[in-house]
Design a protein around this motif. Sequence first.
Motif, PDB file in Angstrom:
ATOM      1  N   ILE A  51      61.185  24.487  99.778  1.00 45.40           N
ATOM      2  CA  ILE A  51      60.205  25.121  98.892  1.00 45.40           C
ATOM      3  C   ILE A  51      60.112  24.271  97.629  1.00 45.40           C
ATOM      4  O   ILE A  51      61.067  24.185  96.863  1.00 45.40           O
ATOM      5  CB  ILE A  51      60.617  26.560  98.553  1.00 45.40           C
ATOM      6  N   LEU A  52      58.970  23.619  97.438  1.00 44.32           N
ATOM      7  CA  LEU A  52      58.773  22.756  96.275  1.00 44.32           C
ATOM      8  C   LEU A  52      57.971  23.494  95.214  1.00 44.32           C
ATOM      9  O   LEU A  52      56.877  23.994  95.486  1.00 44.32           O
ATOM     10  CB  LEU A  52      58.048  21.469  96.666  1.00 44.32           C
ATOM     11  N   VAL A  86      65.154  21.048 112.267  1.00 44.35           N
ATOM     12  CA  VAL A  86      63.709  21.106 112.036  1.00 44.35           C
ATOM     13  C   VAL A  86      63.440  21.546 110.605  1.00 44.35           C
ATOM     14  O   VAL A  86      64.303  22.151 109.955  1.00 44.35           O
ATOM     15  CB  VAL A  86      63.015  22.067 113.024  1.00 44.35           C
ATOM     16  N   VAL A  87      62.244  21.230 110.111  1.00 43.01           N
ATOM     17  CA  VAL A  87      61.920  21.454 108.703  1.00 43.01           C
ATOM     18  C   VAL A  87      60.531  22.083 108.573  1.00 43.01           C
ATOM     19  O   VAL A  87      59.588  21.673 109.267  1.00 43.01           O
ATOM     20  CB  VAL A  87      61.962  20.129 107.907  1.00 43.01           C
ATOM     21  N   SER A  88      60.432  23.066 107.678  1.00 44.35           N
ATOM     22  CA  SER A  88      59.142  23.589 107.222  1.00 44.35           C
ATOM     23  C   SER A  88      59.057  23.362 105.717  1.00 44.35           C
ATOM     24  O   SER A  88      60.089  23.275 105.042  1.00 44.35           O
ATOM     25  CB  SER A  88      59.000  25.079 107.537  1.00 44.35           C
ATOM     26  N   MET A 102      65.901  25.814 100.846  1.00 48.64           N
ATOM     27  CA  MET A 102      66.213  24.983  99.692  1.00 48.64           C
ATOM     28  C   MET A 102      65.014  24.988  98.749  1.00 48.64           C
ATOM     29  O   MET A 102      63.904  24.599  99.137  1.00 48.64           O
ATOM     30  CB  MET A 102      66.566  23.564 100.120  1.00 48.64           C
ATOM     31  N   VAL A 103      65.244  25.451  97.525  1.00 52.58           N
ATOM     32  CA  VAL A 103      64.188  25.556  96.524  1.00 52.58           C
ATOM     33  C   VAL A 103      64.370  24.431  95.505  1.00 52.58           C
ATOM     34  O   VAL A 103      65.425  24.349  94.853  1.00 52.58           O
ATOM     35  CB  VAL A 103      64.207  26.923  95.819  1.00 52.58           C
ATOM     36  N   PHE A 104      63.369  23.577  95.369  1.00 45.80           N
ATOM     37  CA  PHE A 104      63.396  22.463  94.414  1.00 45.80           C
ATOM     38  C   PHE A 104      62.545  22.875  93.210  1.00 45.80           C
ATOM     39  O   PHE A 104      61.318  22.950  93.300  1.00 45.80           O
ATOM     40  CB  PHE A 104      62.845  21.191  95.060  1.00 45.80           C
TER      41      PHE A 104
END
Length: 350
Positions: free
Chosen positions: A100-101, A138-140, A205-207
């Motif tokens: 999450i960007l 895998v990535v979203s 993961m929140v950036f």
Amino acid sequence: MLALILESPERLWWSFVLLVPLLIHLLRRRHYHQHGWAAMEFVVRAMQEKSQKARLQRLVLMIVRVFILALFLLAVSSPQSGVSKFDVDNISSGTHYVFILDASYSMGTIDQVSGDSAFEIAKQEAFELLHRLPPGDVVSVLTIGDFERWVIESPANDFQEVVVAIDEIELQVGGGNVKTVLESTADLILESRQAHPDLLHSHVMVFTDLEQNVWTGLVGEESEDGSPLKRLKELGQVSVVGCQVDPRSNLALKSLTCSYPQGAFAKDVVVMAEVECYYQEEAASPGISWYVDNQFIRRDELEIQQGQLSTISLPLNNLDSGSHQVEARLDDDSLAIDNSRWIVFDSPAK
């Protein structure tokens, strides 16, 4: 430890061609029958010295041929370099990562030392993490901003595709609400597990730069039933990657309004700018510049401290009747997106 991965290892069966230079070397060796001849002994000694040099040259030639063929075989086997770790972390555990960007406007704040924005730092942190993920995970990817947007919704295992998608994300002009983003993330994880039962784990993961304009709606709700953060912790792991920067200064134009002190049909107009100071160097003297109909009028210095609000007025007299545009611009600082505003108003007849 450096590892070499071959996409086409079956082509290494062609390695037998490396014997060709050796066969050529052996076949070109000449065998002589020796006959004693006293008159030619001095010639023999000279030829022996020359023969040793020639053998060395042929040996070097053979080694070069073998090396060239080996490089060719390696090239056609499609090698790829990577980092190999003798660690269980290098083996996929069926983890669904959700990046999450934070793309809200505050992420455009520039660090006074590195010159990078918080948004650029967040992207770099995401790239480095992707580089460490083992094949099989895998990535979203989702963004926080004026509107939430799935950059990659279906879990992707092509990390190069993820890198390109993250690199193309642009900064938004408003704030955001992390609560709605986390709710969407929890729903996606549940849907992905139903579609892919082998995805046993999830890691969100929140950036972010942790600014209040994004996290306000979530503070104090972490332990409440139905809270998106609590749901995500029940589904897997949640991490926050801090991307804060050290800004030189940051002032924001919160609003720009106009008034008619002597009534709607009077000739005097006053434009008022409300300025808030988030960060400020002690020795700095910030200012605000005024433009009327794209013409510079004046610059006012601001006496404002960190955490304060201040209102600056621009009185305008004897304007021509009709519509006018006024722009207020703050001096350049670490966040440019909130440094200017425009207002359009009508001036009554003289």
